[in-house]
Design an enzyme around this catalytic site. Structure first.
Site, short mmCIF file in Angstrom:
data_model
loop_
_atom_site.label_atom_id
_atom_site.label_comp_id
_atom_site.label_asym_id
_atom_site.label_seq_id
_atom_site.Cartn_x
_atom_site.Cartn_y
_atom_site.Cartn_z
N GLU A 54 -4.16 -6.76 2.92
CA GLU A 54 -3.95 -8.21 2.84
C GLU A 54 -5.09 -9.01 3.47
OE1 GLU A 54 0.10 -6.24 2.66
OE2 GLU A 54 -1.65 -6.08 3.98
N PHE A 116 14.79 -6.18 7.80
CA PHE A 116 13.61 -5.36 7.53
C PHE A 116 12.46 -6.23 7.03
CE2 PHE A 116 11.15 -2.74 4.46
CZ PHE A 116 10.61 -1.85 5.38
N GLN A 117 11.33 -6.10 7.68
CA GLN A 117 10.11 -6.85 7.38
C GLN A 117 10.31 -8.37 7.44
OE1 GLN A 117 8.35 -5.22 3.73
NE2 GLN A 117 7.22 -3.74 4.96
N LYS A 166 13.29 -14.70 -0.70
CA LYS A 166 13.51 -13.90 -1.91
C LYS A 166 14.59 -14.52 -2.81
CE LYS A 166 13.59 -9.06 -3.29
NZ LYS A 166 13.62 -7.66 -2.81
N MET A 479 -24.78 -6.62 18.37
CA MET A 479 -24.82 -7.87 19.11
C MET A 479 -24.25 -7.70 20.51
SD MET A 479 -25.96 -10.92 18.97
CE MET A 479 -26.13 -11.55 17.31
#
Length: 564
Positions: A54, A116-117, A166, A479
């Site tokens: 993602e 869940f999630q 959803k 760096m």
């Protein structure tokens, strides 16, 4: 008029199509699955790019937005899918990149149950977005997307997140898309004050050593022509910020270089010698100003800025000019006198010559055996197209590439500026390339940053995007190592990298690859990369302990810039 009812998921896709979105960058999952199911029926109208992570999706959307000037779109599922977008949101927020990000969410009746999630992505993303919202009803989907696009692209652009439950995705509702053109209390373009223009012109016309600093606001405001006209009439020397690079050609007679910690010697040194400082579309970032208590205290400051929050935030200004810089520059140009500043410009050229003698020659035409990052960029300039796009990651390679790449056009510089996100370049280069398959997109990365999103080579493979990846490999987090060398007595604490065989990784993704370790083969390898039809991976082994100069150490004055 009656409208037939469709699923909320279809409304999402049809709304994006109505906004002329060409690409969606994303990764499927349970809570966003209805949208992916709907997408199956619209593949001839909108293209989905399946990234491998993602974070890759949102950086790709950023790259697309930065080059195209359009709103980038990405989608993700709930929970970890949504939280993986946060770095990209923060990056887009500080770099003013227009994005609309859509996340799935658990059904409304499960909100707050630790389902869940389930994650409160609206709460998490609030500081990293220009606007965000959670949609729980199907009838609110299209209005939210319309408003999201308007907010993302108007005024000072930025990222928007729309979290859709959803149940809203699977419920049916009427689709009647109405673009959002106005939002009550949201005024993205302040009204220009003509008195401020006249006050600024009066200060500029009396100046003996005026100096223009321009930033990305010129690019975002599509004010490149207006900036050129202002400089040509006023005769004032001008330097750019990292993200402002390319707004005017580096061959412009008034162009004097790059500002900031690893910018050019003259533009930084002479900041504290000008008598009028004209800031255009830049926010006085700490990497530009150094120690604020010793920054341009001798100068009157004129600040052309769209966002009121930036006025007097870091540097107090004498004349603020709030408004769209395309309009304000046009009016200011009419109000200023036509002048030349030959002796003032000559001071910049003198310091420029000193930098070339001490730094540039050693970077571009080194006499030592090991390869330098600068000479790689020199060969890239030799073979690249005039309109080539450079996408860089974050670190030494970023600063070297920025210093030496030849920018002649606007929107050819894509990098993570304010947030400094390692892993940005590879997916951002993919997004930039998808905007135009016929443009050269050159992705310059370090061996540290590329390993944060190296899986996006899979997305490049699947899309066949002809990105030219140049890995400058010094087996260090370069760096950080430079800072450890200069300020921590060479205590190289956990910055040396034991790296994999990058060629084998690239070849596993069916991308043609080559490694160069000697100067003799460098030019030919760069030429072959550009000739190759398709993506290419060029690894160049460079000096392990080379440093990037000039350099302004953190917390010091711009006048403390070091050439070595």
């Amino acid at each position: 008029m009656e409208y037939s009812k469709i699923r909320g998921a279809d409304i999402v896709i049809k709304s994006l199509i109505a906004e002329n979105a060409k690409y969606i960058f994303g990764y499927p999952g349970g809570a966003i699955m209805p949208v992916y199911d709907a997408l199956y029926d619209y593949v001839d109208q909108i293209k989905h790019i399946l990234t491998r992570h993602e974070q890759g999706a949102i950086h790709a959307a950023q790259g697309y937005a930065r080059v195209s000037g359009k709103v980038g779109v990405c989608i993700a599922t709930s929970g970890p899918g949504a939280t993986n977008l946060i770095t990209g949101l923060a990056d887009a927020m500080i770099d003013s990149t227009p994005l609309v990000c859509i996340t799935g969410q658990v059904p409304s009746h499960l909100l707050g149950t630790d389902a869940f999630q389930e994650t409160d992505v609206v709460g998490i993303s609030m500081p990293a977005t220009k606007w965000n919202i959670q949609v729980q009803k199907v009838e609110d989907i299209a209005p939210a997307i319309a408003r999201g696009f308007q907010i993302a692209r108007s005024g000072r652009p930025g990222p928007v997140l729309i979290d859709i439950t959803k149940n809203a995705q699977v419920s049916e509702g009427e689709f009647n898309y109405v673009p959002c053109l106005n939002i009550r209390s949201y005024k993205p373009y302040p009204k220009l004050d003509d008195k401020a223009i006249q006050a600024a012109a009066a200060i500029i016309n009396k100046a003996e050593r005026p100096y223009v600093l321009y930033g990305q606001g010129v690019v975002l405001g599509k004010a490149e022509k207006e900036l050129n006209a202002f400089l040509e009439k006023s005769g004032i020397p001008a330097a750019c910020t990292l993200l402002g690079t390319g707004a005017i050609s580096e061959s412009h007679p008034n162009y004097v270089g790059k500002l900031g910690m690893h910018g050019n010697y003259a533009p930084n040194m002479l900041t504290n010698k000008c008598d009028v400082l004209i800031a255009i579309g830049m926010r006085f970032d700490d990497r530009v100003t150094g120690d604020l208590s010793r920054y341009a205290k001798q100068a009157k400051v004129v600040h052309l800025e769209l966002d009121p929050a930036e006025i007097d935030k870091n540097v107090k200004c004498d004349v603020p000019i709030l408004g769209d810089c395309k309009e304000s520059l046009e009016k200011l140009t009419k109000a200023v006198d036509k002048k030349t500043y030959t002796s003032w410009l000559e001071k910049f050229r003198e310091l420029e010559a000193e930098e070339k003698r001490v730094v540039v020659g050693n970077d571009l035409l080194p006499t030592k055996e090991g390869l330098t990052m600068g000479e790689v960029i020199r060969h890239i300039n030799e073979f690249k197209a005039e309109d080539a796009i450079l996408v860089t990651d974050v670190g030494q390679h970023q600063m070297v590439a920025w210093r030496y790449f030849q920018y002649n056009q606007s929107r050819t510089q894509v990098t993570s500026g304010g947030l400094g996100t390692m892993g940005f370049a590879l997916p951002a280069a993919l997004g930039a390339q998808l905007h135009d398959f016929n443009r050269q997109v050159i992705c310059v990365v370090g061996d540290g940053g590329i390993q944060m999103t190296i899986q996006e080579l899979g997305t490049i493979m699947q899309t066949k995007a002809p990105v030219k990846v140049v890995l400058l490999n010094n087996n260090f987090l370069g760096m950080v190592r430079q800072w450890q060398q200069l300020f921590f007595d060479k205590r190289y604490s956990f910055t040396e990298l034991e790296n994999p065989d990058f060629l084998k990784i690239a070849e596993a993704y069916r991308i043609k690859a080559q490694k160069v370790e000697k100067r003799d083969g460098l030019r030919e390898a760069v030429a072959e990369m550009f000739i190759h039809d398709g993506p290419y991976f060029l690894e160049v082994a460079v000096e392990k302990e080379d440093n990037v100069f000039p350099m302004i150490a953190s917390g010091t004055s711009v006048e403390d810039i070091r050439l070595s």
